[in-house]
Design a protein around this motif. Structure first.
Motif, PDB file in Angstrom:
ATOM      1  N   PRO A 128     -55.768 -27.315  61.601  1.00 35.40           N
ATOM      2  CA  PRO A 128     -55.580 -26.699  62.750  1.00 35.40           C
ATOM      3  C   PRO A 128     -56.245 -25.226  62.985  1.00 35.40           C
ATOM      4  O   PRO A 128     -56.162 -24.421  61.789  1.00 35.40           O
ATOM      5  N   HIS A 175     -52.555 -38.728  68.263  1.00 30.51           N
ATOM      6  CA  HIS A 175     -51.772 -37.753  67.480  1.00 30.51           C
ATOM      7  C   HIS A 175     -52.008 -37.683  65.989  1.00 30.51           C
ATOM      8  O   HIS A 175     -51.643 -38.464  65.226  1.00 30.51           O
ATOM      9  N   THR A 202     -47.019 -29.097  66.467  1.00 31.34           N
ATOM     10  CA  THR A 202     -47.712 -30.396  66.551  1.00 31.34           C
ATOM     11  C   THR A 202     -46.409 -31.539  66.677  1.00 31.34           C
ATOM     12  O   THR A 202     -46.880 -32.731  67.224  1.00 31.34           O
TER      13      THR A 202
END
Length: 485
Positions: A310, A301, A100
């Protein structure tokens, strides 16, 4: 990097290069992000190891380049030095995307107190500064090696690596002074900034709700002035969502009406119906008398394991380790907010927390038409540490790349504003409760215009990929084959 480059001249094994650079990288990043231990010791150590592995990747790739240029030859070190600089940019760019992305403290951030070196970022992006610094380090190392050689043999010679690096630094800084000279500054607006310094352990404690709202009211209302254009609050400063059609929205509207200016508030936002609510980390505009502007910006973000887990469905046990009751959802676009002035209207491009470390997000806002960038952040997580100053460095880079003023407002710092050329124009002392009014100005030459970097993005990164491949190919060509044999 000078000792590392000198060490490569002794032909260490790839195994030695990897483990040495991995250890050094892990240790160095542990020092750099030590402030993260205030949130999680394990996370800090693991993240330092991941970024240290990126450094090891660069080191091994550089060693490979130099292994292809063994032997003698006046120009033998030029290709490996250029390749090492190109590879550094490639690895920094990869770090922006892998897992990420964690592009914290690129090498260019080391120069934020020397804006003259950074001005070429408006063309190349801040990648060019990282490239130049690596090239300079390898040029210095080559010069030192030749000095030792001269002391032994008394054989004179030039050092093309050093002169190439020096010429490059001069070219991207002093030869581009025109990019920052001849400014035509004009007043843009007056902004009241509120740094409430709310301790992190109080922000979501129901016992401190009233205290937080009273603090914000006490800090905001005295800013009332006929010349005041807007008030800016930091990230998630309110204890409740502001767009729930409840008392929080009415309270914020009353406050904006009392101060006589719109309030740009960092707060949690919610959408959906009861039982299926979606939560966002957002920036809202609260208008005097009219209340919330219908559109708002939501953070695009998010921080993994900080704002969401996640692949939560694949490891439900993670909820016991990471205390997140529910995931915050990402915003989908750089929603701009209007700041209506007497004779014109500005468009506010918002970035929340560490979003300003990602060049692409700032670019997207400016491409949408942002007149300036507003960074709402909360560094109270990290205590009295270097985190706030490190974070500010990224805003300096974004200001230069986009040629837009950047206004940063933190819960406990760093709060201040940076002009289009990376100069800090005004700021508040960190870690205290404070408020003031900044008089924001801008260079009229850049009003409504986009820099080359904003238009074309990370083109220099792709150039570095080509340069690295070219250097791999030509590295053996400049070696004296007889001496090498």
């Amino acid at each position: 990097m000078v000792p590392f480059a000198v060490w490569l001249s002794f032909s260490p094994s790839f195994r030695s290069v990897f483990w040495t650079s991995f250890g050094i990288g892990w240790l160095a990043w542990t020092v750099l992000i030590f402030w993260l231990h205030h949130v999680t010791w394990a996370g800090m150590i693991a993240l330092a190891g991941i970024v240290g592995a990126h450094f090891a990747l660069w080191a091994v790739g550089t060693a490979w380049l130099f292994s292809r240029a063994r032997g003698e030859g006046l120009w033998k070190g030029v290709a490996p030095s250029l390749g090492a600089a190109a590879l550094w940019v490639i690895v920094e760019h990869l770090r922006t995307h892998i897992f990420t992305g964690f592009p914290w403290l690129p090498l260019s951030a080391s120069q934020v107190d020397e804006p003259i070196v950074l001005q070429s970022a408006s063309i190349f992006g801040s990648w060019i500064v990282s490239f130049a610094l690596v090239l300079l380090n390898f040029g210095i190392a080559a010069y030192l090696i030749r000095l030792v050689g001269y002391a032994r043999t008394r054989k004179r010679g030039v050092c093309p690596e050093f002169y190439l690096a020096l010429s490059f630094i001069v070219a991207i800084s002093f030869m581009l002074l025109r990019l920052s000279s001849g400014q035509q500054r004009e007043h843009a607006f007056q902004a009241a900034v509120i740094q409430p310094n709310i301790p992190q352990n109080q922000k979501w404690d129901l016992a401190f709700e009233r205290k937080i709202l009273e603090q914000l009211e006490w800090l905001t209302l005295p800013r009332k002035s006929p010349n005041l254009d807007a008030v800016f609050w930091p990230e998630t400063v309110l204890p409740y969502p502001i767009n729930d059609d409840g008392p929080m929205q009415a309270w914020a509207t009353r406050l904006a009406t009392g101060v006589g200016a719109p309030i740009f508030a960092g707060a949690m936002g919610i959408e959906g119906e009861e039982g299926a609510l979606e939560w966002y980390n957002s920036v809202f505009q609260v208008r005097p008398e009219y209340g919330l502007f219908p559109l708002y910006y939501s953070k695009q973000h998010l921080v993994p394991f900080g704002e969401y887990i996640p692949l939560r469905s694949f490891w439900p046990w993670m909820e016991k380790v990471v205390p997140i009751n529910g995931d915050i959802l990402p915003g989908k676009k750089p929603q701009l907010l209007p700041l209506n002035l007497e004779n014109t209207s500005l468009r506010v491009g918002s970035l929340i927390c560490f979003e300003d470390v990602f060049p692409s997000l700032a670019r997207e806002s400016v491409k949408e038409g942002a007149s300036f960038l507003f960074v709402a952040t909360n560094s109270a997580w990290y205590g009295k540490s270097g985190a706030a100053a490190q974070h500010k460095a990224h805003s300096v880079l974004r200001a230069i790349e986009t040629r837009r003023p950047v206004l940063r407002v933190g819960n406990d710092g760093w709060t201040g504003w940076i002009d289009e050329y990376g100069s800090v124009r005004n700021s508040l002392d960190p870690w205290i409760q404070s408020t003031t009014v900044f008089k924001i100005s801008r260079d009229r030459r850049w009003v409504g215009k986009e820099t080359f970097y904003v238009k074309h993005g990370d083109w220099f990164v792709w150039t570095c990929w080509l340069l690295f491949g070219l250097c791999l190919w030509i590295a053996p060509i400049f070696v004296d084959k007889k001496t090498a044999t």
